[in-house]
Design an enzyme around this catalytic site. Structure first.
Site, PDB file in Angstrom:
ATOM      1  N   HIS A 313       0.856  -1.182   0.000  1.00 30.91           N
ATOM      2  CA  HIS A 313       0.000   0.000   0.000  1.00 30.91           C
ATOM      3  C   HIS A 313       0.890   1.229   0.000  1.00 30.91           C
ATOM      4  O   HIS A 313       1.925   1.235   0.670  1.00 30.91           O
ATOM      5  CB  HIS A 313      -0.922   0.006   1.232  1.00 30.91           C
ATOM      6  CG  HIS A 313      -2.056   0.950   1.108  1.00 30.91           C
ATOM      7  ND1 HIS A 313      -1.933   2.290   1.407  1.00 30.91           N
ATOM      8  CD2 HIS A 313      -3.321   0.766   0.672  1.00 30.91           C
ATOM      9  CE1 HIS A 313      -3.091   2.877   1.173  1.00 30.91           C
ATOM     10  NE2 HIS A 313      -3.948   1.988   0.718  1.00 30.91           N
ATOM     11  N   ASP A 370      -7.956  -5.248   0.033  1.00 33.94           N
ATOM     12  CA  ASP A 370      -8.468  -6.122  -1.025  1.00 33.94           C
ATOM     13  C   ASP A 370      -8.090  -7.583  -0.847  1.00 33.94           C
ATOM     14  O   ASP A 370      -8.575  -8.442  -1.568  1.00 33.94           O
ATOM     15  CB  ASP A 370      -7.953  -5.643  -2.393  1.00 33.94           C
ATOM     16  CG  ASP A 370      -8.646  -4.365  -2.822  1.00 33.94           C
ATOM     17  OD1 ASP A 370      -9.836  -4.216  -2.500  1.00 33.94           O
ATOM     18  OD2 ASP A 370      -7.998  -3.531  -3.471  1.00 33.94           O
TER      19      ASP A 370
HETATM   20  N1  ACO Z   1       4.259  -7.724  -4.767  1.00 33.86           N
HETATM   21  C1  ACO Z   1       5.598  -7.700  -4.940  1.00 33.86           C
HETATM   22  N2  ACO Z   1       6.350  -6.597  -4.799  1.00 33.86           N
HETATM   23  C2  ACO Z   1       5.732  -5.455  -4.485  1.00 33.86           C
HETATM   24  C3  ACO Z   1       4.332  -5.393  -4.287  1.00 33.86           C
HETATM   25  C4  ACO Z   1       3.582  -6.582  -4.439  1.00 33.86           C
HETATM   26  N3  ACO Z   1       2.270  -6.579  -4.266  1.00 33.86           N
HETATM   27  N4  ACO Z   1       3.986  -4.123  -3.993  1.00 33.86           N
HETATM   28  C5  ACO Z   1       5.113  -3.407  -3.996  1.00 33.86           C
HETATM   29  N5  ACO Z   1       6.176  -4.220  -4.289  1.00 33.86           N
HETATM   30  C6  ACO Z   1       7.593  -3.823  -4.313  1.00 33.86           C
HETATM   31  C7  ACO Z   1       7.926  -3.021  -5.559  1.00 33.86           C
HETATM   32  O1  ACO Z   1       8.335  -3.870  -6.614  1.00 33.86           O
HETATM   33  C8  ACO Z   1       9.018  -2.133  -5.061  1.00 33.86           C
HETATM   34  O2  ACO Z   1      10.206  -2.898  -4.961  1.00 33.86           O
HETATM   35  P1  ACO Z   1      11.652  -2.206  -5.212  1.00 33.86           P
HETATM   36  O3  ACO Z   1      11.798  -1.176  -4.129  1.00 33.86           O
HETATM   37  O4  ACO Z   1      12.619  -3.327  -5.140  1.00 33.86           O
HETATM   38  O5  ACO Z   1      11.563  -1.585  -6.589  1.00 33.86           O
HETATM   39  C9  ACO Z   1       8.591  -1.792  -3.619  1.00 33.86           C
HETATM   40  O6  ACO Z   1       7.797  -2.933  -3.218  1.00 33.86           O
HETATM   41  C10 ACO Z   1       7.771  -0.522  -3.504  1.00 33.86           C
HETATM   42  O7  ACO Z   1       6.654  -0.629  -4.407  1.00 33.86           O
HETATM   43  P2  ACO Z   1       6.039   0.597  -5.212  1.00 33.86           P
HETATM   44  O8  ACO Z   1       5.346   0.071  -6.418  1.00 33.86           O
HETATM   45  O9  ACO Z   1       7.071   1.654  -5.399  1.00 33.86           O
HETATM   46  O10 ACO Z   1       4.982   1.136  -4.141  1.00 33.86           O
HETATM   47  P3  ACO Z   1       3.757   2.074  -4.447  1.00 33.86           P
HETATM   48  O11 ACO Z   1       3.457   2.785  -3.184  1.00 33.86           O
HETATM   49  O12 ACO Z   1       4.020   2.917  -5.655  1.00 33.86           O
HETATM   50  O13 ACO Z   1       2.577   1.063  -4.851  1.00 33.86           O
HETATM   51  C11 ACO Z   1       0.775  -0.469  -4.680  1.00 33.86           C
HETATM   52  C12 ACO Z   1       1.577   0.649  -3.964  1.00 33.86           C
HETATM   53  C13 ACO Z   1       0.311   0.026  -6.064  1.00 33.86           C
HETATM   54  C14 ACO Z   1      -0.465  -0.760  -3.837  1.00 33.86           C
HETATM   55  C15 ACO Z   1       1.663  -1.726  -4.808  1.00 33.86           C
HETATM   56  O14 ACO Z   1       2.037  -2.186  -3.533  1.00 33.86           O
HETATM   57  C16 ACO Z   1       0.961  -2.835  -5.600  1.00 33.86           C
HETATM   58  O15 ACO Z   1       1.061  -2.866  -6.822  1.00 33.86           O
HETATM   59  N6  ACO Z   1       0.273  -3.787  -4.914  1.00 33.86           N
HETATM   60  C17 ACO Z   1      -0.485  -4.813  -5.585  1.00 33.86           C
HETATM   61  C18 ACO Z   1      -1.829  -4.270  -6.085  1.00 33.86           C
HETATM   62  C19 ACO Z   1      -2.807  -4.000  -4.965  1.00 33.86           C
HETATM   63  O16 ACO Z   1      -3.031  -4.837  -4.073  1.00 33.86           O
HETATM   64  N7  ACO Z   1      -3.463  -2.821  -5.018  1.00 33.86           N
HETATM   65  C20 ACO Z   1      -4.502  -2.432  -4.033  1.00 33.86           C
HETATM   66  C21 ACO Z   1      -4.041  -1.330  -3.149  1.00 33.86           C
HETATM   67  S1  ACO Z   1      -5.250  -0.920  -1.942  1.00 33.86           S
HETATM   68  C22 ACO Z   1      -6.376  -0.032  -2.816  1.00 33.86           C
HETATM   69  O17 ACO Z   1      -6.071   0.658  -3.741  1.00 33.86           O
HETATM   70  C23 ACO Z   1      -7.726  -0.100  -2.406  1.00 33.86           C
END
Ligand code: ACO
Length: 431
Positions: A313, A370
Site C-alpha cells: 500500500h 483487497d
Molecule cells: N508484490 C511484490 N512486490 C511489491 C508489491 C507486491 N504486491 N507491492 C510493492 N512491491 C515492491 C515493488 O516492486 C518495489 O520494490 P523495489 O523497491 O525493489 O523496486 C517496492 O515494493 C515498492 O513498491 P512501489 O510500487 O514503489 O509502491 P507504491 O506505493 O508505488 O505502490 C501499490 C503501492 C500500487 C499498492 C503496490 O504495492 C501494488 O502494486 N500492490 C499490488 C496491487 C494492490 O493490491 N493494489 C490495491 C491497493 S489498496 C487499494 O487501492 C484499495
C-alpha cells in the site's frame, strides 16, 4: 463550511542558489506538518517534482485521517473499528458527507431523500438493456453514471447551490445501488428489478440484485457482512480514485462526470481492481496445486511483472487496519454460513509466508483491504467480476464527501500540476 487552516507560526527555510526562502508550515489536527509551496515558483522559478504524488498533500481536508505507520484510520474522529462494528452504511455515509453521525430524525430524512431519488428512469433502463451481457460491471457503472446526468439536467452547470449539491448527493447515492444491482442483472441476462423506496438501503440493493435467483433471501449474517464491507471501503482520503473525483470536479465538471472519473480510476488493478485480481490469483494458485511459495518467488523476481495482488500500500507501512477487520469478518461469515473455502486457507498461508520473507519485510508490504474482501464477496454469491463494483458502491459516500468539501472551499482552484519538460528544444537560430 470552509476548510479550517491550522497554521503554525513556524516556517521552513529553503536555501536555493544562495537565497533563503521562507515556506509557511501548515499543521494538521493530528500533528502532521506540510510546507506550503504555493508561492515557490513565483518567488524562485523552481517547482517541486513528485511523480506519483508520494509526498504531496493536494488539499486540506476534515473527512478522513489515516496514519500509515501506526495503522490508524478514522472517519471524522470515529475509529474505523468502532464504525465497522456498531454503525450501518447509511449512517457512515451521512457522517462522511455531513460531518457528524446522524440523529434518528436526520437519518430518517437522509433515507427519505435517497428514496425519493431511487426510481430508475426508462432511459437508464434502456441503456442498461442494450449493453452486451459480458460488459465488465465497472464499464456499466461508469457509462451509466455519466448517463445519469440526463436525468438531472439542472445539475449540469458550472455552479451548484447548496441545495443542488445535496440533490446530487441524494440522487447519486440512490442510483449507484440501482446501477450496481443492474451490473449483476446485465451479466446474468436477467430483467431489472425496481427499487423499493421503503426498503433499507442494503436490503434494497440486495433485492434488486438477487430477486428471482436462488440467493434471493437476505440473511442477517449476509446483511451485516455487506454493511461492514461497505463501511470499510467508504473513504480513504486522497487515494487515486478520490483524487480523480477532486481533479475532474475542480474543473466544475458536473457531479456525474466527477464521480464517473472515480469509478474509472478505481477499476485499475493497482487500486480497486485488485480485489478481483486477488481472487483470480488465489484461484490460479489453487488450480496449480495450492503451492503459494512459487508465487511468492515470482513476486520477488524483478524480471517478472507478477506482483502479489492485495499486498502493499502506498500509505500503510505497518498494517492496513481494514485488512485486519476483513480477515476476522471473513472467518466469521464463512463460519456462520457453514462454508469452507480452500481459498481462505490459501490466503492465510500466503500471508504468513510473505510476512516472514525478508523481501516483504524490508519493503513493508502487508495485506491490504483487497486481500480478504474477495473471499467474503464470493461467500455472498457476488461474482468475481462484480467485486470492484461493490468497492465503488462502498466508496461513493467518500467521493461525494470529498467532492462537496472541495466545492465548499472558498479557496478552491482548478487542479493543474506542472511538469519538467525534457523533450526536444526548438532549433536554435544558428542551426
Ligand atoms: N508484490 C511484490 N512486490 C511489491 C508489491 C507486491 N504486491 N507491492 C510493492 N512491491 C515492491 C515493488 O516492486 C518495489 O520494490 P523495489 O523497491 O525493489 O523496486 C517496492 O515494493 C515498492 O513498491 P512501489 O510500487 O514503489 O509502491 P507504491 O506505493 O508505488 O505502490 C501499490 C503501492 C500500487 C499498492 C503496490 O504495492 C501494488 O502494486 N500492490 C499490488 C496491487 C494492490 O493490491 N493494489 C490495491 C491497493 S489498496 C487499494 O487501492 C484499495
Amino acid at each position: 463550511m470552509g476548510i479550517r487552516k491550522l497554521q503554525t507560526n513556524t516556517s521552513g527555510i529553503l536555501d536555493i542558489e544562495g537565497h533563503q526562502i521562507e515556506l509557511p508550515v501548515i499543521e494538521g489536527s493530528e500533528g502532521e506538518k506540510g510546507l506550503d509551496i504555493g508561492r515557490l515558483r513565483a518567488n524562485t522559478g523552481y517547482v517541486c517534482v513528485d511523480p506519483g504524488f508520494v509526498n504531496t498533500a493536494s488539499c486540506l481536508s476534515q473527512i478522513t485521517y489515516l496514519d500509515g505507520e501506526k495503522g490508524v484510520l478514522h472517519y471524522r474522529g470515529h475509529p474505523i473499528e468502532d464504525l465497522a462494528e456498531n454503525a450501518n452504511f447509511l449512517e457512515v455515509s451521512f457522517l462522511l458527507i455531513y460531518g457528524e453521525m446522524p440523529n434518528p430524525t436526520e437519518l430518517k430524512q437522509f433515507q427519505n431523500d435517497i428514496a425519493q431519488n431511487s426510481k430508475t428512469t426508462q432511459f437508464i433502463s434502456s441503456i442498461g438493456k442494450a449493453l452486451p451481457k459480458d460488459t465488465h460491471p465497472m464499464g456499466i457503472l461508469s457509462s451509466l453514471m455519466v448517463a445519469l446526468s440526463a436525468d438531472k439536467p439542472e445539475l449540469v452547470k458550472q455552479d451548484l447551490s447548496a441545495d443542488e449539491r445535496n440533490l446530487a448527493v441524494h440522487h447519486i447515492m440512490a442510483q449507484i445501488k440501482n446501477l450496481t444491482a443492474m451490473c449483476y442483472r446485465v451479466n446474468k441476462g436477467l430483467d431489472f428489478v425496481p427499487s423499493d423506496p421503503g426498503a433499507d438501503y442494503v436490503e434494497d440493493f440486495y433485492t434488486m440484485t438477487f430477486k428471482g435467483t436462488e440467493h434471493e433471501s437476505l440473511s442477517p449474517v449476509v446483511k451485516d457482512a455487506l454493511n461492514t464491507l461497505l463501511i470499510l471501503h467508504a473513504d480513504h482520503e486522497q487515494n487515486c480514485s478520490t483524487s480523480s473525483v477532486r481533479l475532474v470536479g475542480s474543473s466544475k465538471a458536473n457531479p456525474y462526470a466527477s464521480i464517473a472519473s472515480g469509478i474509472n480510476a478505481l477499476w485499475g488493478p493497482l487500486h480497486g481492481g485488485a480485489n478481483q485480481a486477488v481472487i483470480e490469483m488465489l484461484e490460479q494458485m489453487h488450480a496449480d496445486g495450492g503451492g503459494y511459495k512459487k508465487f511468492v518467488e515470482k513476486a520477488k523476481d524483478k524480471n517478472d511483472p507478477f506482483r502479489l495482488m492485495g499486498f502493499g500500500h502506498r500509505v500503510y507501512k505497518n498494517f492496513d487496519p481494514r485488512a485486519q477487520i476483513i480477515k476476522k469478518a471473513c472467518d466469521k461469515v464463512l463460519n456462520q454460513l457453514g462454508i469452507t473455502d480452500p481459498l481462505l486457507d490459501l490466503a492465510k498461508g500466503l500471508e504468513k509466508e510473505a510476512l516472514s520473507d525478508p523481501y516483504f519485510i524490508e519493503r513493508k508490504l502487508y495485506p491490504n483491504v483487497d486481500f480478504y474482501s474477495g473471499i467474503i464477496y464470493k461467500a455472498l454469491n457476488i461474482p468475481n467480476q462484480m467485486f470492484t463494483a461493490m468497492f465503488a458502491l462502498g466508496r461513493l459516500p467518500g467521493w461525494l464527501a470529498q467532492w462537496k468539501e472541495m466545492l465548499e472551499d472558498p479557496k478552491m482552484k482548478i487542479g493543474r500540476p506542472r511538469q519538467i519538460y525534457q523533450g526536444k528544444s526548438l532549433p536554435s537560430e544558428e542551426e
